[in-house]
Design a protein around this motif. Structure first.
Motif, short mmCIF file in Angstrom:
data_model
loop_
_atom_site.label_atom_id
_atom_site.label_comp_id
_atom_site.label_asym_id
_atom_site.label_seq_id
_atom_site.Cartn_x
_atom_site.Cartn_y
_atom_site.Cartn_z
N ALA A 33 0.86 -1.17 0.00
CA ALA A 33 0.00 0.00 0.00
C ALA A 33 0.91 1.23 0.00
CB ALA A 33 -0.90 0.00 1.23
N MET A 34 0.45 2.30 -0.62
CA MET A 34 1.29 3.47 -0.81
C MET A 34 0.64 4.72 -0.23
SD MET A 34 3.80 2.07 -2.46
CE MET A 34 4.74 3.51 -2.97
N GLY A 35 1.48 5.66 0.12
CA GLY A 35 0.95 6.92 0.65
C GLY A 35 1.81 8.09 0.24
N THR A 69 -5.46 13.84 -6.51
CA THR A 69 -5.86 12.48 -6.86
C THR A 69 -4.65 11.56 -6.81
OG1 THR A 69 -7.62 13.30 -8.31
CG2 THR A 69 -6.95 11.01 -8.58
N ILE A 70 -4.77 10.49 -6.06
CA ILE A 70 -3.71 9.50 -5.99
C ILE A 70 -4.07 8.34 -6.91
CG2 ILE A 70 -4.71 8.29 -3.99
CD1 ILE A 70 -1.83 7.81 -3.00
N SER A 71 -3.06 7.78 -7.57
CA SER A 71 -3.27 6.64 -8.44
C SER A 71 -2.01 5.80 -8.45
CB SER A 71 -3.64 7.08 -9.86
OG SER A 71 -2.59 7.85 -10.43
N ARG A 72 -2.13 4.57 -8.97
CA ARG A 72 -0.97 3.71 -9.06
C ARG A 72 -1.02 2.93 -10.36
NH1 ARG A 72 -0.68 0.09 -4.04
NH2 ARG A 72 0.99 -0.97 -5.21
N ASP A 73 0.15 2.55 -10.84
CA ASP A 73 0.29 1.78 -12.06
C ASP A 73 1.24 0.63 -11.76
OD1 ASP A 73 0.94 0.70 -14.55
OD2 ASP A 73 0.86 2.65 -15.54
N SER A 74 0.69 -0.55 -11.59
CA SER A 74 1.51 -1.69 -11.21
C SER A 74 2.45 -2.10 -12.34
CB SER A 74 0.63 -2.86 -10.80
OG SER A 74 -0.06 -2.54 -9.61
N ALA A 75 2.05 -1.87 -13.58
CA ALA A 75 2.93 -2.19 -14.70
C ALA A 75 4.18 -1.32 -14.69
CB ALA A 75 2.18 -2.04 -16.01
N TYR A 95 6.64 13.48 0.19
CA TYR A 95 7.27 12.17 0.30
C TYR A 95 6.29 11.07 -0.07
CZ TYR A 95 10.59 14.70 3.29
OH TYR A 95 11.51 15.59 3.79
N CYS A 96 6.76 10.05 -0.76
CA CYS A 96 5.94 8.86 -0.91
C CYS A 96 6.47 7.79 0.04
CB CYS A 96 5.89 8.36 -2.35
SG CYS A 96 7.39 7.60 -2.96
N ALA A 97 5.59 6.89 0.40
CA ALA A 97 5.92 5.87 1.38
C ALA A 97 5.21 4.57 1.03
CB ALA A 97 5.52 6.33 2.78
N PHE A 107 -3.55 3.55 4.78
CA PHE A 107 -2.92 3.91 6.05
C PHE A 107 -2.67 5.41 6.10
CE2 PHE A 107 -2.08 -0.42 7.34
CZ PHE A 107 -2.05 -1.10 6.14
N ARG A 108 -3.10 6.03 7.19
CA ARG A 108 -2.91 7.48 7.37
C ARG A 108 -1.69 7.82 8.22
NH1 ARG A 108 -7.58 11.67 7.68
NH2 ARG A 108 -8.75 11.16 5.80
N GLY A 109 -1.32 6.90 9.09
CA GLY A 109 -0.26 7.20 10.04
C GLY A 109 1.12 7.02 9.44
N ALA A 110 1.97 8.02 9.61
CA ALA A 110 3.32 7.93 9.08
C ALA A 110 4.09 6.76 9.68
CB ALA A 110 4.07 9.24 9.33
#
Length: 126
Positions: A33-35, A69-75, A95-97, A107-110
């Motif tokens: 999961a990413m944030g 807007t957050i998005s992800r590209d698994s490829a 920062y991304c995490a 997840f919201r917590g750093a």
């Protein structure tokens, strides 16, 4: 082990847009999961947005909801943050995490996150 590299920051006028990218190394990107978080000078790091492993679930801080807007590209092993209608108060290092999570969790917590990028500066002028 996951390595994260952010890019796309810069200087933009209020009302403008930027798209941040976070490139992740490794073949297990789908397990994470990413944030996105941000930290302004003299302030604590704060949550911006999160996306689940599947990409189906997303969560946003109230301050950015409707603008980011957050998005992800698994490829591409990448996660993105599209930022529109930027305001001077959005100025920060972003920062991304990554965290190993269930298919649907966000997840919201750093402190929940295991890996962090080096950050990219976003400056919004008034």
């Amino acid at each position: 082990q996951v390595q994260l590299v952010e890019s796309g920051g810069g200087l933009v006028q209020a009302g403008g847009s930027l798209r941040l990218s976070c490139a992740a190394s490794g073949r297990t990107f789908r397990s994470w999961a990413m944030g996105w978080f941000r930290q302004a000078p003299g302030k604590e790091r704060e949550f911006v947005a999160a996306i689940s492993r599947s990409g189906d679930n997303k969560d946003y801080a109230d301050s950015v909801k409707g603008r980011f807007t957050i998005s992800r590209d698994s490829a591409e092993n990448a996660v993105y943050l599209q930022m529109n209608s930027l305001k001077p108060e959005d100025t920060a290092v972003y920062y991304c995490a990554a965290v190993f999570g269930t298919i649907t969790a966000t997840f919201r917590g750093a402190t929940s996150y295991d890996y962090w990028g080096q950050g990219t500066q976003v400056t919004v002028s008034s």
